[in-house]
Motif scaffolding. Structure first.
Motif, short mmCIF file in Angstrom:
data_model
loop_
_atom_site.label_atom_id
_atom_site.label_comp_id
_atom_site.label_asym_id
_atom_site.label_seq_id
_atom_site.Cartn_x
_atom_site.Cartn_y
_atom_site.Cartn_z
N ARG A 87 0.83 -1.21 0.00
CA ARG A 87 0.00 0.00 0.00
C ARG A 87 0.87 1.26 0.00
NH1 ARG A 87 -3.70 -0.49 4.93
NH2 ARG A 87 -4.05 1.71 4.48
N PHE A 88 1.90 1.26 0.83
CA PHE A 88 2.80 2.42 0.91
C PHE A 88 3.52 2.63 -0.42
CE2 PHE A 88 6.80 4.48 2.52
CZ PHE A 88 6.22 5.67 2.91
N ALA A 89 3.99 1.55 -1.03
CA ALA A 89 4.67 1.65 -2.32
C ALA A 89 3.73 2.23 -3.38
CB ALA A 89 5.20 0.28 -2.76
N THR A 90 2.47 1.86 -3.34
CA THR A 90 1.49 2.40 -4.28
C THR A 90 1.29 3.89 -4.04
OG1 THR A 90 0.38 0.27 -4.49
CG2 THR A 90 -0.90 2.22 -5.09
N LYS A 128 -2.96 14.07 2.96
CA LYS A 128 -3.24 12.91 2.11
C LYS A 128 -2.38 11.71 2.51
CE LYS A 128 -2.68 14.86 -1.92
NZ LYS A 128 -2.58 15.14 -3.36
N LEU A 129 -1.11 11.97 2.82
CA LEU A 129 -0.20 10.88 3.20
C LEU A 129 -0.68 10.18 4.46
CD1 LEU A 129 2.51 9.38 2.75
CD2 LEU A 129 3.57 11.11 4.24
N ILE A 130 -0.99 10.92 5.50
CA ILE A 130 -1.38 10.28 6.76
C ILE A 130 -2.76 9.64 6.67
CG2 ILE A 130 0.17 11.69 8.16
CD1 ILE A 130 -2.28 13.31 9.06
N ALA A 131 -3.58 10.05 5.71
CA ALA A 131 -4.88 9.41 5.50
C ALA A 131 -4.74 8.12 4.68
CB ALA A 131 -5.84 10.37 4.82
N VAL A 133 -2.13 5.74 4.54
CA VAL A 133 -1.55 4.56 5.21
C VAL A 133 -1.29 4.90 6.67
CG1 VAL A 133 -0.44 3.48 3.20
CG2 VAL A 133 0.77 5.24 4.45
N PRO A 134 -1.47 3.91 7.57
CA PRO A 134 -1.18 4.19 8.97
C PRO A 134 0.32 4.38 9.21
CG PRO A 134 -1.87 1.90 8.67
CD PRO A 134 -1.97 2.57 7.34
N LEU A 135 0.67 5.47 9.89
CA LEU A 135 2.07 5.79 10.18
C LEU A 135 2.23 6.07 11.67
CD1 LEU A 135 2.60 8.25 7.20
CD2 LEU A 135 3.33 5.86 7.33
N ARG A 136 3.38 5.73 12.23
CA ARG A 136 3.65 6.02 13.64
C ARG A 136 4.09 7.46 13.83
NH1 ARG A 136 8.21 2.83 16.87
NH2 ARG A 136 7.94 1.70 14.95
N ASN A 137 4.97 7.93 12.94
CA ASN A 137 5.50 9.28 13.09
C ASN A 137 5.93 9.81 11.72
OD1 ASN A 137 6.36 11.61 14.48
ND2 ASN A 137 8.45 10.84 14.59
N VAL A 138 5.69 11.09 11.52
CA VAL A 138 6.12 11.77 10.31
C VAL A 138 6.78 13.07 10.74
CG1 VAL A 138 5.41 12.86 8.14
CG2 VAL A 138 4.22 10.82 8.95
N SER A 139 8.02 13.28 10.33
CA SER A 139 8.66 14.56 10.65
C SER A 139 9.20 15.16 9.36
CB SER A 139 9.77 14.40 11.69
OG SER A 139 10.78 13.56 11.22
N SER A 140 9.07 16.46 9.24
CA SER A 140 9.40 17.17 8.00
C SER A 140 10.52 18.16 8.23
CB SER A 140 8.17 17.90 7.49
OG SER A 140 7.08 17.01 7.37
N ARG A 141 11.43 18.21 7.28
CA ARG A 141 12.52 19.16 7.31
C ARG A 141 12.51 19.92 5.99
NH1 ARG A 141 13.38 14.74 10.04
NH2 ARG A 141 14.56 14.76 11.97
N PHE A 142 12.37 21.23 6.08
CA PHE A 142 12.27 22.07 4.90
C PHE A 142 13.66 22.54 4.50
CE2 PHE A 142 8.10 21.91 6.58
CZ PHE A 142 7.26 22.05 5.49
#
Length: 154
Positions: A87-90, A128-131, A133-142
């Motif tokens: 699912r994540f790969a898709t 859209k990403l967090i909706a 696939v289920p994820l434990r943590n997402v952190s973003s660096r700009f």
């Protein structure tokens, strides 16, 4: 074809030239490496067939095409099942904002390079990403500045 033992000096020079400017003509490449066009073409063709040369592309300026914001997104998941991975790969494949994706070792499972026009567009991407696939943590660096973009040092 194994990487180092089957790629000789001429192949490496051809690869260096193409990685800097894939629009070079066969005649130009052949002249620069000291070959005639036919053996040069055969080397290029062999490296394409062997997957050494994956494709030839134009490198675009992200600012000039309206995608000035680069975000590096670290993703952690609690689920490592084959179903989740499929699912994540898709999601990765079908999300044009993701221009690079890497499966990592260590405390981060995946690292995504995302390009967007602005922060609001990144927020939409994130939602859209967090909706999806289920994820434990997402952190973003700009990214503040791209300091280097170079071809592989073959």
């Amino acid at each position: 074809m194994s990487a180092d033992k089957d790629i000789d000096r001429l192949d490496r020079e051809i690869l260096r030239l193409l990685s800097v400017d894939a629009s070079l003509s066969l005649a130009d490449i052949a002249a620069k490496v000291g070959l005639t066009p036919t053996p040069c073409w055969k080397r290029i063709r062999r490296m394409e067939q062997d997957g050494i040369i994956r494709r030839r592309v134009a490198v675009l300026d992200p600012d000039k095409v309206g995608l000035p914001v680069s975000v590096f997104v670290a993703v952690e998941t609690a689920d490592h099942s084959s179903d989740w991975l499929a699912r994540f790969a898709t999601v990765i494949e079908n999300t044009p904002e993701i221009v690079d994706a890497w499966r990592m070792s260590g405390d981060v499972d995946y690292l995504l390079h995302v390009v967007v026009p602005d922060i609001a567009a990144y927020d939409q991407f994130y939602r859209k990403l967090i909706a999806a696939v289920p994820l434990r943590n997402v952190s973003s660096r700009f990214s503040m500045e791209r300091m280097k973009a170079a071809p592989l040092p073959v």
